[in-house]
Design a protein around this motif. Structure first.
Motif, PDB file in Angstrom:
ATOM      1  N   TYR A 126      28.055  29.142  78.608  1.00 39.79           N
ATOM      2  CA  TYR A 126      28.162  28.125  79.646  1.00 39.79           C
ATOM      3  C   TYR A 126      27.470  26.833  79.208  1.00 39.79           C
ATOM      4  O   TYR A 126      26.539  26.839  78.393  1.00 39.79           O
ATOM      5  CB  TYR A 126      27.497  28.615  80.937  1.00 39.79           C
ATOM      6  CG  TYR A 126      27.956  29.972  81.383  1.00 39.79           C
ATOM      7  CD1 TYR A 126      29.111  30.132  82.142  1.00 39.79           C
ATOM      8  CD2 TYR A 126      27.245  31.122  81.034  1.00 39.79           C
ATOM      9  CE1 TYR A 126      29.542  31.384  82.547  1.00 39.79           C
ATOM     10  CE2 TYR A 126      27.664  32.383  81.423  1.00 39.79           C
ATOM     11  CZ  TYR A 126      28.811  32.503  82.180  1.00 39.79           C
ATOM     12  OH  TYR A 126      29.230  33.757  82.564  1.00 39.79           O
ATOM     13  N   GLY A 128      25.953  23.275  81.219  1.00 45.40           N
ATOM     14  CA  GLY A 128      25.695  22.611  82.488  1.00 45.40           C
ATOM     15  C   GLY A 128      25.619  21.107  82.331  1.00 45.40           C
ATOM     16  O   GLY A 128      25.003  20.597  81.385  1.00 45.40           O
ATOM     17  N   SER A 163      22.642  30.941  85.015  1.00 46.45           N
ATOM     18  CA  SER A 163      21.532  30.303  85.724  1.00 46.45           C
ATOM     19  C   SER A 163      20.883  29.222  84.874  1.00 46.45           C
ATOM     20  O   SER A 163      20.445  28.184  85.389  1.00 46.45           O
ATOM     21  CB  SER A 163      20.492  31.351  86.125  1.00 46.45           C
ATOM     22  OG  SER A 163      19.990  32.024  84.982  1.00 46.45           O
ATOM     23  N   GLY A 166      23.083  26.282  85.009  1.00 44.11           N
ATOM     24  CA  GLY A 166      22.914  25.644  86.301  1.00 44.11           C
ATOM     25  C   GLY A 166      21.672  24.775  86.339  1.00 44.11           C
ATOM     26  O   GLY A 166      21.687  23.667  86.901  1.00 44.11           O
ATOM     27  N   GLU A 178      26.597  18.842  90.342  1.00 47.68           N
ATOM     28  CA  GLU A 178      26.270  19.732  89.236  1.00 47.68           C
ATOM     29  C   GLU A 178      27.493  20.568  88.881  1.00 47.68           C
ATOM     30  O   GLU A 178      28.153  21.126  89.752  1.00 47.68           O
ATOM     31  CB  GLU A 178      25.100  20.631  89.637  1.00 47.68           C
ATOM     32  CG  GLU A 178      23.846  19.849  89.968  1.00 47.68           C
ATOM     33  CD  GLU A 178      22.827  20.643  90.757  1.00 47.68           C
ATOM     34  OE1 GLU A 178      22.952  21.894  90.782  1.00 47.68           O
ATOM     35  OE2 GLU A 178      21.929  20.026  91.359  1.00 47.68           O
ATOM     36  N   VAL A 180      29.045  23.586  86.108  1.00 44.73           N
ATOM     37  CA  VAL A 180      28.803  24.577  85.066  1.00 44.73           C
ATOM     38  C   VAL A 180      30.143  25.012  84.507  1.00 44.73           C
ATOM     39  O   VAL A 180      30.967  25.595  85.222  1.00 44.73           O
ATOM     40  CB  VAL A 180      28.019  25.793  85.603  1.00 44.73           C
ATOM     41  CG1 VAL A 180      27.953  26.891  84.540  1.00 44.73           C
ATOM     42  CG2 VAL A 180      26.615  25.375  86.011  1.00 44.73           C
ATOM     43  N   TRP A 223      26.450  29.856  91.463  1.00 42.05           N
ATOM     44  CA  TRP A 223      25.356  30.403  90.682  1.00 42.05           C
ATOM     45  C   TRP A 223      24.084  30.275  91.527  1.00 42.05           C
ATOM     46  O   TRP A 223      24.068  29.596  92.556  1.00 42.05           O
ATOM     47  CB  TRP A 223      25.203  29.687  89.339  1.00 42.05           C
ATOM     48  CG  TRP A 223      24.833  28.228  89.421  1.00 42.05           C
ATOM     49  CD1 TRP A 223      23.571  27.691  89.447  1.00 42.05           C
ATOM     50  CD2 TRP A 223      25.734  27.113  89.484  1.00 42.05           C
ATOM     51  NE1 TRP A 223      23.630  26.327  89.523  1.00 42.05           N
ATOM     52  CE2 TRP A 223      24.953  25.932  89.539  1.00 42.05           C
ATOM     53  CE3 TRP A 223      27.123  26.997  89.492  1.00 42.05           C
ATOM     54  CZ2 TRP A 223      25.512  24.669  89.611  1.00 42.05           C
ATOM     55  CZ3 TRP A 223      27.677  25.728  89.561  1.00 42.05           C
ATOM     56  CH2 TRP A 223      26.891  24.580  89.615  1.00 42.05           C
ATOM     57  N   LYS A 225      21.369  28.695  92.650  1.00 37.51           N
ATOM     58  CA  LYS A 225      20.742  27.371  92.598  1.00 37.51           C
ATOM     59  C   LYS A 225      19.330  27.431  93.169  1.00 37.51           C
ATOM     60  O   LYS A 225      19.065  28.122  94.135  1.00 37.51           O
ATOM     61  CB  LYS A 225      21.587  26.365  93.373  1.00 37.51           C
ATOM     62  CG  LYS A 225      22.974  26.148  92.777  1.00 37.51           C
ATOM     63  CD  LYS A 225      23.743  25.083  93.546  1.00 37.51           C
ATOM     64  CE  LYS A 225      25.128  24.872  92.947  1.00 37.51           C
ATOM     65  NZ  LYS A 225      25.904  23.832  93.655  1.00 37.51           N
TER      66      LYS A 225
END
Length: 247
Positions: A126, A128, A163, A166, A178, A180, A223, A225
């Protein structure tokens, strides 16, 4: 379990490292011991024991706690603790070397080398950000650092922890929402050296970097947050961190 800077034991270790940096080893040792006493799972016990080992007055005491850390890391048996094995075996080898135990020093050095290969993480991965991107877009190196505004980054960074991505999105520059994204590396990648063994043993955050582009193949919309207050506290710590970024 996934690594998180908001986990209670991780926070204890971070607080202990802060005390170390301020030249207060007694308070650091107290915090690490507190983390050990509060740890409830194999990952937390591995991490706390690793830091307790740093403050042992004797080589035998250090070896004892490193061995405990290794036992819990092996029991946890996840990608994060696997990345710490080269460090653990290397430090255990050094202890045996100091104790003139040539056989065990050699054995653990060989194990450190065995586990010290390229990342074995298979993802998913991932990235972010606050940028509005589309499927098929490529993320490339050369952007400005989120943490040192004038530094042009030679790599593009990503993680196997949603996470973590994120959190990176929350800390990223920009006013957009935001985001991801699920990404695929288009070339080889390596452990992020800014995290690997600099603060935590191995690469517990499962953070990586590549000079090759990252291809966007999907997006995550949910996710865990953190609260704005927690993010601001984390941002303040980063702002006060004067460490050099390995670029």
């Amino acid at each position: 379990m996934e690594f998180s800077p908001f986990n209670t034991i991780v926070k204890r270790c971070l607080q202990g490292m802060e005390m170390e940096a301020k030249g207060n080893p007694e308070e650091a040792n107290h915090l690490f011991r507190q983390g050990w006493e509060e740890a409830t799972n194999e990952f937390e016990k591995f991490l706390a024991a690793y830091y307790v080992a740093r403050h042992q007055p004797t080589v035998a005491g250090r070896l004892h706690w490193l061995t405990i850390a290794l036992e819990h890391a092996l029991k946890a048996d996840n990608e994060a603790t696997k990345s710490a094995l080269p460090t653990l075996y290397s430090q255990i080898s050094a202890c045996y070397d100091d104790l003139d135990d040539v056989e065990n020093a050699k054995k653990n050095h060989e194990l450190s080398t065995l586990y010290g290969a390229a990342p074995s993480d298979k993802g998913p991965f991932y990235h972010g950000t606050k940028a509005d991107l589309q499927l098929g877009d490529l993320l490339i190196a050369g952007g400005l650092s989120n943490y040192q505004s004038e530094l042009v980054m030679n790599h593009i960074y990503f993680t196997a922890l949603v996470s973590g991505a994120g959190l990176a999105a929350a800390l990223a520059k920009g006013d957009g929402p935001e985001r991801v994204y699920i990404i695929e590396p288009t070339g080889s990648f390596e452990h992020d050296p800014n995290l690997t063994d600099k603060k935590f043993p191995g690469n517990l955050t499962r953070s990586y970097r590549s000079q090759a582009p990252l291809k966007i193949v999907g997006e995550v919309t949910e996710w865990g947050k953190q609260t704005p207050q927690a993010i601001q506290t984390f941002r303040d710590k980063l702002d006060n961190n004067k460490g050099e970024i390995i670029n």
